[in-house]
Design a protein around this motif. Sequence first.
Motif, short mmCIF file in Angstrom:
data_model
loop_
_atom_site.label_atom_id
_atom_site.label_comp_id
_atom_site.label_asym_id
_atom_site.label_seq_id
_atom_site.Cartn_x
_atom_site.Cartn_y
_atom_site.Cartn_z
N GLY A 1 -7.83 -4.23 83.88
CA GLY A 1 -6.42 -4.04 83.53
C GLY A 1 -6.14 -2.59 83.20
N LEU A 2 -5.00 -2.09 83.61
CA LEU A 2 -4.67 -0.68 83.40
C LEU A 2 -4.18 -0.42 81.99
N SER A 3 -4.85 0.50 81.30
CA SER A 3 -4.38 0.92 79.98
C SER A 3 -4.19 2.43 79.89
N THR B 1 5.44 -0.51 83.57
CA THR B 1 4.18 -1.07 83.08
C THR B 1 4.12 -1.04 81.55
N ASP B 2 3.05 -1.63 81.04
CA ASP B 2 2.75 -1.54 79.61
C ASP B 2 1.61 -0.56 79.36
N GLU C 1 1.16 -2.61 90.32
CA GLU C 1 0.11 -2.86 89.34
C GLU C 1 -0.75 -4.06 89.71
N ALA C 2 -0.14 -5.12 90.21
CA ALA C 2 -0.89 -6.32 90.56
C ALA C 2 -1.89 -6.04 91.67
N LEU C 3 -1.46 -5.33 92.71
CA LEU C 3 -2.37 -5.00 93.81
C LEU C 3 -3.50 -4.09 93.34
N LEU C 4 -3.18 -3.13 92.48
CA LEU C 4 -4.21 -2.21 91.99
C LEU C 4 -5.21 -2.93 91.09
N ASN C 5 -4.75 -3.90 90.33
CA ASN C 5 -5.66 -4.67 89.49
C ASN C 5 -6.55 -5.61 90.30
#
Length: 348
Positions: free
Chosen positions: A50-52, A96-97, A318-322
């Motif tokens: 997950g991206l943070s 995004t978050d 974001e979904a594709l990158l995750n």
Amino acid sequence: MKSLLARHAPLADTAYQLTVLTQAEAEGAHLPSFAHKLQQSGLLPLLPTGLSVMQINVGKMCNQVCKHCHVDAGPDRTEIMTRATMQLCLDALARTDIATVDLTGGAPEMNPDFRWLVEQISALGRDIIVRCNLTIIVANKKYHDLPEFFARHRVRVVSSLPHFSAGRTDAQRGEGVFERSIRALQMLNAVGYGQEGSGLSLDLVYNPAGAFMPGSQAGLEREFKQRLGREYGIVFNNLLTITNLPVSRFLEYLLESGNYEGYMDKLVAAYNPVAAANVMCRSTLSIGWDGQLYDCDFNQMLDLTVASPVQHIRDFDEALLNARAIVINQHCYGCTAGAGSSCGGATT
């Protein structure tokens, strides 16, 4: 440079899902491939958690030419992120978050739109890290107010200081760098950075000057704090240790000094599966000065783009990158050796 990389650390063919070296393709056929090590650890394919963190390289221009710079940055580099590309980053961030934006270079402050970008990220309420080389603060009058600017936007300042002695610092980063770095640290302290209770975070980065891994992060931090405090009155929050990866100028040094194979043997022997599980690429997206997307800053310098249909920040999803598999290669051993290494220091 690319011919050296091809000869000494050949890249695998890029596949849609995963880019790895096979066991037979490993350097000199005597080192296990990083993919093989991950497989033994139950981590292949290496997947995002997950991206943070969004790490943005705003350009390769720098006022220094450091011997071990993996970016190959310097005053003669012309690659620079435009405001239009910065806006694409901001647009993606707003959807995004992602909590933290990590600004790097070169010297990121030399980008003419650097302050505008910081202001925009601050307005979005995200935490900001700036990878400041310190000497930029004292290099020119137009940068002298950077400590106040950083403080105003609650920027976390992360700065490289190879050693608490002038000789070892200047040998790695150039003559006079240590003295200028001390002046810059004192200016940051003067506005509250590193001071207890200020909320202004000042971290220093240590990376070895030769073909060896850093020592204990906690032990080095104690030593740096004692020496810099006693001799210069400087305070800071944390010391982050980073292992030099065999990329760009450090790779050149290893090859020219005959240390390449020995250094790689050390990294492989020190492989730590716990560190491998905590590598920064699992939670970080790296964005190049031109908007191209990478799993980490090191892959960026090797032109290893993400293994995803999303290749540029303009197409951010974001979904594709995750859902992607992280692109790996032999240089990744540097992040998984011993206590591990990341832009945030040791990982275990």
